[in-house]
Motif scaffolding. Structure first.
Motif, PDB file in Angstrom:
ATOM      1  N   VAL A   5     -17.510  66.221 -51.853  1.00 23.84           N
ATOM      2  CA  VAL A   5     -16.036  66.437 -51.063  1.00 23.84           C
ATOM      3  C   VAL A   5     -15.525  67.584 -50.490  1.00 23.84           C
ATOM      4  N   VAL A   6     -14.503  66.666 -49.354  1.00 21.02           N
ATOM      5  CA  VAL A   6     -14.524  67.501 -48.541  1.00 21.02           C
ATOM      6  C   VAL A   6     -12.804  68.129 -48.361  1.00 21.02           C
ATOM      7  N   ILE A   7     -12.384  69.315 -48.275  1.00 23.48           N
ATOM      8  CA  ILE A   7     -11.376  69.560 -48.325  1.00 23.48           C
ATOM      9  C   ILE A   7     -10.188  69.975 -47.397  1.00 23.48           C
ATOM     10  N   ILE A  12      -6.379  68.352 -56.564  1.00 25.38           N
ATOM     11  CA  ILE A  12      -6.530  67.996 -55.773  1.00 25.38           C
ATOM     12  C   ILE A  12      -6.044  66.606 -55.135  1.00 25.38           C
ATOM     13  N   ARG A  13      -6.504  65.867 -54.282  1.00 23.48           N
ATOM     14  CA  ARG A  13      -6.370  64.377 -54.497  1.00 23.48           C
ATOM     15  C   ARG A  13      -7.414  63.713 -53.578  1.00 23.48           C
ATOM     16  N   CYS A  14      -7.677  62.974 -53.844  1.00 24.60           N
ATOM     17  CA  CYS A  14      -8.854  61.691 -53.349  1.00 24.60           C
ATOM     18  C   CYS A  14      -7.807  61.190 -52.277  1.00 24.60           C
ATOM     19  N   ASP A  15      -8.147  61.568 -50.734  1.00 22.01           N
ATOM     20  CA  ASP A  15      -7.410  60.536 -50.205  1.00 22.01           C
ATOM     21  C   ASP A  15      -8.217  59.489 -49.435  1.00 22.01           C
ATOM     22  N   GLU A  16      -9.255  59.474 -48.761  1.00 24.44           N
ATOM     23  CA  GLU A  16     -10.059  58.623 -48.281  1.00 24.44           C
ATOM     24  C   GLU A  16     -11.423  58.786 -49.101  1.00 24.44           C
ATOM     25  N   VAL A  17     -12.393  57.452 -48.535  1.00 24.81           N
ATOM     26  CA  VAL A  17     -13.715  57.647 -49.536  1.00 24.81           C
ATOM     27  C   VAL A  17     -15.255  56.975 -47.992  1.00 24.81           C
ATOM     28  N   ILE A  18     -16.075  57.781 -47.886  1.00 23.94           N
ATOM     29  CA  ILE A  18     -16.214  57.866 -46.950  1.00 23.94           C
ATOM     30  C   ILE A  18     -17.865  57.043 -47.201  1.00 23.94           C
ATOM     31  N   GLU A  69     -19.287  60.586 -49.236  1.00 27.58           N
ATOM     32  CA  GLU A  69     -18.158  61.375 -49.566  1.00 27.58           C
ATOM     33  C   GLU A  69     -16.980  61.377 -49.662  1.00 27.58           C
ATOM     34  N   LEU A  70     -16.319  62.184 -50.270  1.00 25.76           N
ATOM     35  CA  LEU A  70     -14.820  62.105 -50.156  1.00 25.76           C
ATOM     36  C   LEU A  70     -13.970  63.176 -49.683  1.00 25.76           C
ATOM     37  N   ARG A  71     -12.946  62.620 -49.223  1.00 24.30           N
ATOM     38  CA  ARG A  71     -11.682  63.593 -48.516  1.00 24.30           C
ATOM     39  C   ARG A  71     -10.830  64.023 -48.803  1.00 24.30           C
ATOM     40  N   CYS A  72     -10.578  64.544 -49.426  1.00 22.73           N
ATOM     41  CA  CYS A  72      -9.673  65.358 -50.153  1.00 22.73           C
ATOM     42  C   CYS A  72      -8.791  66.624 -49.607  1.00 22.73           C
ATOM     43  N   THR A  73      -7.425  66.637 -50.367  1.00 25.45           N
ATOM     44  CA  THR A  73      -6.082  67.363 -49.818  1.00 25.45           C
ATOM     45  C   THR A  73      -6.526  68.674 -51.129  1.00 25.45           C
ATOM     46  N   TYR A  74      -5.889  69.269 -50.524  1.00 22.00           N
ATOM     47  CA  TYR A  74      -6.003  70.726 -52.106  1.00 22.00           C
ATOM     48  C   TYR A  74      -4.322  71.312 -52.220  1.00 22.00           C
ATOM     49  N   PHE A  75      -3.817  71.582 -52.699  1.00 16.74           N
ATOM     50  CA  PHE A  75      -2.233  72.381 -52.800  1.00 16.74           C
ATOM     51  C   PHE A  75      -2.637  73.341 -53.333  1.00 16.74           C
ATOM     52  N   PRO A  76      -2.488  74.385 -52.077  1.00 14.92           N
ATOM     53  CA  PRO A  76      -2.545  75.355 -52.697  1.00 14.92           C
ATOM     54  C   PRO A  76      -1.602  76.432 -53.779  1.00 14.92           C
ATOM     55  N   GLU A  77      -0.752  75.865 -53.613  1.00 15.22           N
ATOM     56  CA  GLU A  77       0.560  76.832 -55.074  1.00 15.22           C
ATOM     57  C   GLU A  77      -0.346  75.555 -56.873  1.00 15.22           C
TER      58      GLU A  77
END
Ligand code: ATP
Ligand code: MG
Length: 554
Positions: free
Chosen positions: A348-350, A414-420, A429-437
């Motif tokens: 998983v890549v943040i 985290i949220r999954c945005d893209e699947v490689i 691999e999964l491309r994800c975003t994290y929520f810092p707060e």
């Protein structure tokens, strides 16, 4: 751990004996034959014998029933002592039936002098032929009426080594028509020119079980001699010998042997598994031996709790191994350190994480307020379990999926945005975003998610080996099936996973630690581990919430 239980039949007898003043204190013994390692059935007997003198005034001896020189070894003596201690019990005296060989020999001479024992020159085949059957009386041996002098002379010469193995025996003179076959002039001594692990070559005659056991009890002034049900027919001989020898009147009580399903509890059979290399040794984590359970990660508390729960019965029955697993799971839940370990990694890549990494706090055990916490590294590249992601998830799938959010344990949402994927279409691999707060413990994000996943930081992860175990046998009672019990071994009882990734705190694991790999089960370090190559044994799984859902029809 244990709630109040009603008295078992032995406790009732003992309470009565103490109340009536028959005894001021009680003495029990645990009497293993040192011909193998102890198993879970022995644990029952240990917990019973030692448990009684923990509850009531008195003490327990550890007595090695070492009257059979051929099968006994010092290695077994040492392992038995270690296992009893590990279970948490202390014996008062360490004794050996072989300590009493001199006394037993004197006792035999006394029986001869009383006209109650004779030397028989019959072969074992001849003796078997004269024994009769349960419905027909036996016939007297032609040597039965030897004079006291002749018997004494022959017995002394047997002891002095004048006769070869099997040529003569000493027998009790009771009754060849006795309804109890064991009372038809039982053998007391046999000739065996064999080296004994303690007495060396001092003796070439050895007492039979029936002539050693009760007499040893009596010498040690055992008040309650507890054994398993197969000895019920021996009790008459036990009492006869004590009465005729006019020695301390120990009493024998019997309880049902405890067997658990999907395994075998017989030292002889377990020895075959060891010798024929079906397992790696007596302490192979699949073995029902105490040393196997220990290596598997069982705690003494959980084994004692199991023995306590199955209790003492008068009738044989098969105990479900699920109860043993339940007991260890309950205990480990209270004491195990929580750790994150990924068995089948998916990267998983943040993508929005720009820092070089940070250390987060995670509690060691939510069940233990004193358990403290550890630091877990978080960074831009992580591993999660491959099966915690589904590209096309079913309803109520709360793990990761495209566009879906989850919490990473003790970290962020985290949220999954893209699947490689690779060329074959396998997710790489999964491309994800994290929520810092959304940081655990200080979450101000207002986001709400249902699933929490375990994970490790790739850069910090420690590669380890994990060994997963399943039942040793495919059937509940392998000794009750046609053919050889070994035909029913489970070929998939061991699965080795070499490429597993653990959070760095596990690098400091020691053998006495107990771990819960979050969401994966309970684990313990194996003694085969080496610096830089840690191996963990699975003790038992977590309660399978998913299986329960399935059962409910959900
Ligand atoms: P095995 O057949 O495995 O060799 P055993 O009874 O011959 O068992 P011992 O060393 O003679 O083994 O046993 C020591 C004590 O443990 C005895 O008092 C025996 O009755 C008890 N014991 C052995 N197996 C069990 C069992 N499955 N359940 C309860 N008690 C047991
Ligand atoms: Mg035995």
């Amino acid at each position: 751990m244990s709630e109040e239980r009603s008295l078992n039949f032995l406790e009732e007898i003992i309470e009565e004996d103490l109340k009536s003043g028959k005894y001021k204190f009680i003495v029990t013994r645990f009497p293993p034959e040192p011909n193998g390692y102890l198993h879970i059935g022995h644990a029952s007997s240990i917990c019973l014998n030692f448990g009684l003198t923990r509850k009531y005034p008195g003490f327990t001896n550890l007595r090695f029933d070492d009257t059979n020189p051929v099968t006994e070894e010092t290695e077994y003596v040492e392992s038995i002592k270690e296992d009893v201690k590990w279970l948490g019990f202390e014996w008062k005296h360490e004794r050996y039936a072989s300590d009493y060989f001199g006394t037993l020999y004197e006792y035999a001479l006394q029986l001869i002098d009383k006209g109650l024992a004779y030397v028989d020159d019959s072969s074992s085949e001849e003796m078997a032929a004269m024994k009769g059957t349960p419905t027909e009386p036996g016939v007297n041996s032609p040597y039965r009426d030897r004079t006291v002098e002749e018997n004494r002379d022959l017995f002394v010469r047997m002891k002095n080594g004048e006769f070869p193995d099997g040529s003569r025996t000493l027998r009790a003179k009771i009754d060849m028509a006795h309804i109890n076959m064991l009372m038809r002039d039982p053998i007391l001594y046999r000739i065996k020119h064999a080296h004994h692990h303690r007495t060396g070559d001092q003796w070439c005659i050895y007492p039979m079980y029936d002539f050693a056991h009760g007499q040893s009890d009596s010498i040690e002034e055992i008040t309650h001699s507890i054994c398993t049900l197969e000895f019920v027919p021996h009790r008459e001989l036990y009492d006869w010998l004590i009465e005729k020898l006019e020695i301390y009147p120990s009493h024998q009580y019997e309880f049902a042997r405890r067997n658990i399903n999907y395994t075998v509890t017989s030292k002889r059979k377990l020895l075959q598994l060891v010798n024929e290399k079906y397992v790696s040794g007596w302490d192979d984590p699949r073995m029902p031996t105490i040393s196997g359970l220990r290596r598997r990660g069982y705690t003494p508390e959980s084994v004692r709790e199991f023995c306590d729960r199955i209790g003492v019965a008068k009738r044989e029955n098969m105990v479900d191994v699920g109860l043993l697993e339940f007991c260890v799971r309950e205990h480990l839940n209270k004491i195990a350190l929580r750790r994150m370990v990924v068995f089948d990694p998916l990267r998983v890549v943040i993508t929005n994480y720009t820092g070089s990494g940070e250390w987060l706090q995670s509690e060691n055990n939510p069940e233990d307020p004193q358990g403290g916490s550890r630091s877990v590294p978080f960074s831009r590249e992580l591993y999660i379990e491959r099966d915690d992601f589904m590209e096309v998830p079913p309803k109520k799938y709360f793990r990761l999926a495209p566009g879906q959010m989850v919490r990473l344990k003790s970290a962020f949402i985290i949220r999954c945005d893209e699947v490689i994927k690779d060329e074959e279409g396998k997710v790489q691999e999964l491309r994800c975003t994290y929520f810092p707060e959304s940081k655990s413990g200080a979450d101000t994000s207002g986001l709400s998610v249902k699933g929490t996943l375990h994970w490790v930081s790739i850069q910090h992860a420690v590669p380890v080996e994990v060994r997963l175990y399943d039942r040793l046998f495919r059937v509940e009672d392998p000794t009750d099936e046609a053919g050889d019990f070994k035909d029913y071994l489970n070929p998939d009882s061991l699965k080795v996973l070499p490429g597993v990734y653990a959070e760095p705190a596990l690098a400091d694991a020691v053998l006495s630690d107990r771990f819960q790999f979050i969401r994966m089960g309970y684990f313990v370090l194996d003694r085969d581990s080496q610096p830089g190559k840690l191996i963990f044994n699975k003790t038992v799984g977590l309660k399978d919430a998913w299986a329960k859902e399935v059962k409910k029809g959900g």
